[in-house]
Design an enzyme around this catalytic site. Structure first.
Site, PDB file in Angstrom:
ATOM      1  N   ASP A   9       0.873  -1.164   0.000  1.00  0.00           N
ATOM      2  CA  ASP A   9       0.000   0.000   0.000  1.00  0.00           C
ATOM      3  C   ASP A   9       0.924   1.232   0.000  1.00  0.00           C
ATOM      4  O   ASP A   9       2.098   1.124   0.369  1.00  0.00           O
ATOM      5  CB  ASP A   9      -0.849  -0.041   1.278  1.00  0.00           C
ATOM      6  CG  ASP A   9      -1.648   1.225   1.478  1.00  0.00           C
ATOM      7  OD1 ASP A   9      -2.399   1.598   0.567  1.00  0.00           O
ATOM      8  OD2 ASP A   9      -1.509   1.848   2.549  1.00  0.00           O
ATOM      9  N   ASP A  11      -0.033   5.157   0.746  1.00  0.00           N
ATOM     10  CA  ASP A  11      -0.278   6.121   1.833  1.00  0.00           C
ATOM     11  C   ASP A  11      -0.300   5.402   3.174  1.00  0.00           C
ATOM     12  O   ASP A  11      -1.157   4.554   3.415  1.00  0.00           O
ATOM     13  CB  ASP A  11      -1.643   6.815   1.650  1.00  0.00           C
ATOM     14  CG  ASP A  11      -1.696   7.690   0.416  1.00  0.00           C
ATOM     15  OD1 ASP A  11      -0.705   8.371   0.126  1.00  0.00           O
ATOM     16  OD2 ASP A  11      -2.741   7.685  -0.259  1.00  0.00           O
ATOM     17  N   ILE A  47      -9.783   4.126   1.300  1.00  0.00           N
ATOM     18  CA  ILE A  47     -10.973   4.212   0.444  1.00  0.00           C
ATOM     19  C   ILE A  47     -10.887   5.439  -0.470  1.00  0.00           C
ATOM     20  O   ILE A  47     -10.105   6.353  -0.237  1.00  0.00           O
ATOM     21  CB  ILE A  47     -12.285   4.186   1.249  1.00  0.00           C
ATOM     22  CG1 ILE A  47     -12.414   5.416   2.128  1.00  0.00           C
ATOM     23  CG2 ILE A  47     -12.399   2.919   2.080  1.00  0.00           C
ATOM     24  CD1 ILE A  47     -13.793   5.535   2.745  1.00  0.00           C
ATOM     25  N   ARG A  49     -11.552   8.872  -2.863  1.00  0.00           N
ATOM     26  CA  ARG A  49     -11.817  10.277  -2.526  1.00  0.00           C
ATOM     27  C   ARG A  49     -13.325  10.537  -2.359  1.00  0.00           C
ATOM     28  O   ARG A  49     -13.760  11.133  -1.372  1.00  0.00           O
ATOM     29  CB  ARG A  49     -11.260  11.152  -3.651  1.00  0.00           C
ATOM     30  CG  ARG A  49     -11.016  12.590  -3.265  1.00  0.00           C
ATOM     31  CD  ARG A  49     -10.437  13.347  -4.453  1.00  0.00           C
ATOM     32  NE  ARG A  49      -9.227  12.708  -4.978  1.00  0.00           N
ATOM     33  CZ  ARG A  49      -8.681  12.988  -6.162  1.00  0.00           C
ATOM     34  NH1 ARG A  49      -9.237  13.890  -6.954  1.00  0.00           N
ATOM     35  NH2 ARG A  49      -7.591  12.364  -6.572  1.00  0.00           N
ATOM     36  N   SER A 116      -5.054   5.556  -4.422  1.00  0.00           N
ATOM     37  CA  SER A 116      -4.870   6.979  -4.729  1.00  0.00           C
ATOM     38  C   SER A 116      -4.632   7.261  -6.207  1.00  0.00           C
ATOM     39  O   SER A 116      -3.775   6.654  -6.843  1.00  0.00           O
ATOM     40  CB  SER A 116      -3.688   7.534  -3.929  1.00  0.00           C
ATOM     41  OG  SER A 116      -3.476   8.876  -4.283  1.00  0.00           O
ATOM     42  N   ASN A 118      -3.372  10.000  -7.000  1.00  0.00           N
ATOM     43  CA  ASN A 118      -2.132  10.780  -6.943  1.00  0.00           C
ATOM     44  C   ASN A 118      -0.894   9.883  -6.801  1.00  0.00           C
ATOM     45  O   ASN A 118       0.223  10.404  -6.661  1.00  0.00           O
ATOM     46  CB  ASN A 118      -2.182  11.757  -5.769  1.00  0.00           C
ATOM     47  CG  ASN A 118      -3.223  12.847  -5.986  1.00  0.00           C
ATOM     48  OD1 ASN A 118      -3.104  13.646  -6.902  1.00  0.00           O
ATOM     49  ND2 ASN A 118      -4.266  12.858  -5.171  1.00  0.00           N
ATOM     50  N   ASP A 170      -1.998  -0.461   5.918  1.00  0.00           N
ATOM     51  CA  ASP A 170      -2.231   0.272   7.173  1.00  0.00           C
ATOM     52  C   ASP A 170      -3.727   0.541   7.383  1.00  0.00           C
ATOM     53  O   ASP A 170      -4.089   1.228   8.338  1.00  0.00           O
ATOM     54  CB  ASP A 170      -1.476   1.616   7.170  1.00  0.00           C
ATOM     55  CG  ASP A 170      -2.137   2.622   6.254  1.00  0.00           C
ATOM     56  OD1 ASP A 170      -2.536   2.237   5.125  1.00  0.00           O
ATOM     57  OD2 ASP A 170      -2.275   3.796   6.657  1.00  0.00           O
TER      58      ASP A 170
END
Ligand code: B16
Ligand code: MG
Length: 225
Positions: A9, A11, A47, A49, A116, A118, A170
């Site tokens: 993962d 972030d 999850i 945005r 994400s 991003n 996380d």
């Protein structure tokens, strides 16, 4: 079961952009007069945005139209992208570099599996834009975690069967996604008390990779800093 690949993962595992997500949502909520705190923020980990916005709007006192929601999501992303401008390789979480190098040396395939959109920008900023054997992120998928789509796509791109993949997460949504993908999962940080995970640790730095690979393959990792 032999582990042939690790899917990270992003972030909250590789880099602490989870804190930037919190700050950006807090700015949005403050601007709209909506109550928001770190406890609510923890429910947003992993999850998408728009799903995150819907959770935040449960505390709103007025109804928002779809176009207003789209504008709010864009506003939050602008706050977030502004914070991302500060990111550099120095923001990698402790032990990440050592663990990546060890896995690479031992021939373990590596991918990123992130909700994400991003993700490519973040990976470039932290100097890992071309590091991974494969990436799958919010731009590639229709359903975000806990749906397994992002991890199944990462495994497909790695050409490694799910049963040989270890996911590091996380978020409880991410732990569930890995289990739904029939993968092995190490839960850290906020997800460390999730009993569905096969392995749990406070953070990557304290994860016992020697033990993990002793039990699940020939690989042995030296993850001291
Ligand atoms: P974006 P991960 C997730 O990334 C974050 O945990 C989550 O808080 C965020 O809402 C989601 O990405 C979407 O992010 O707004 O940048 O597309 O933990 O799956 O790497
Ligand atoms: Mg995460």
């Amino acid at each position: 079961m032999e582990i042939k690949a690790v899917i990270f993962d992003l972030d909250g595992v590789i880099v602490s952009t989870d804190e930037f997500h919190y700050q950006a949502w807090q700015s949005l909520a403050d601007g709209e007069g909506i109550y928001f705190d770190r406890k609510i923020n923890d429910n947003l980990r992993g999850i998408s945005r728009m799903e995150s916005l819907e959770i935040i709007l449960r505390k709103a006192t007025k109804k928002y139209s779809d176009s207003q929601k789209a504008e709010m999501a864009a506003r939050k992303n602008n706050y977030y992208c502004k914070l991302l401008e500060k990111l550099s390789p120095a923001d990698l979480l402790p032990s990440v570099t050592n663990i990546l190098n060890d896995l690479r040396t031992r021939g373990i395939k590596m991918a990123v599996g992130s909700s994400s959109k991003n993700s490519p920008v973040i990976l470039n900023r932290i100097g890992l834009g071309t590091y991974f054997d494969a990436t799958a992120d919010g731009n590639d998928i229709k359903k975000s975690k806990p749906d397994p789509e992002v991890f199944l796509l990462a495994a497909e791109r790695l050409k490694i069967a799910s049963r040989h993949c270890l996911v590091i997460e996380d978020a409880t949504a991410g732990v569930e996604a890995a289990i739904n993908a029939k993968m092995y999962v190490l839960a850290i940080g906020q997800a460390k008390s999730d009993m569905r995970a096969h392995l749990r640790a406070n953070d990557l730095a304290s994860a016992d990779f020697v033990e993990i690979f002793k039990n699940h393959g020939e690989y042995q990792c030296q993850n001291q800093d």
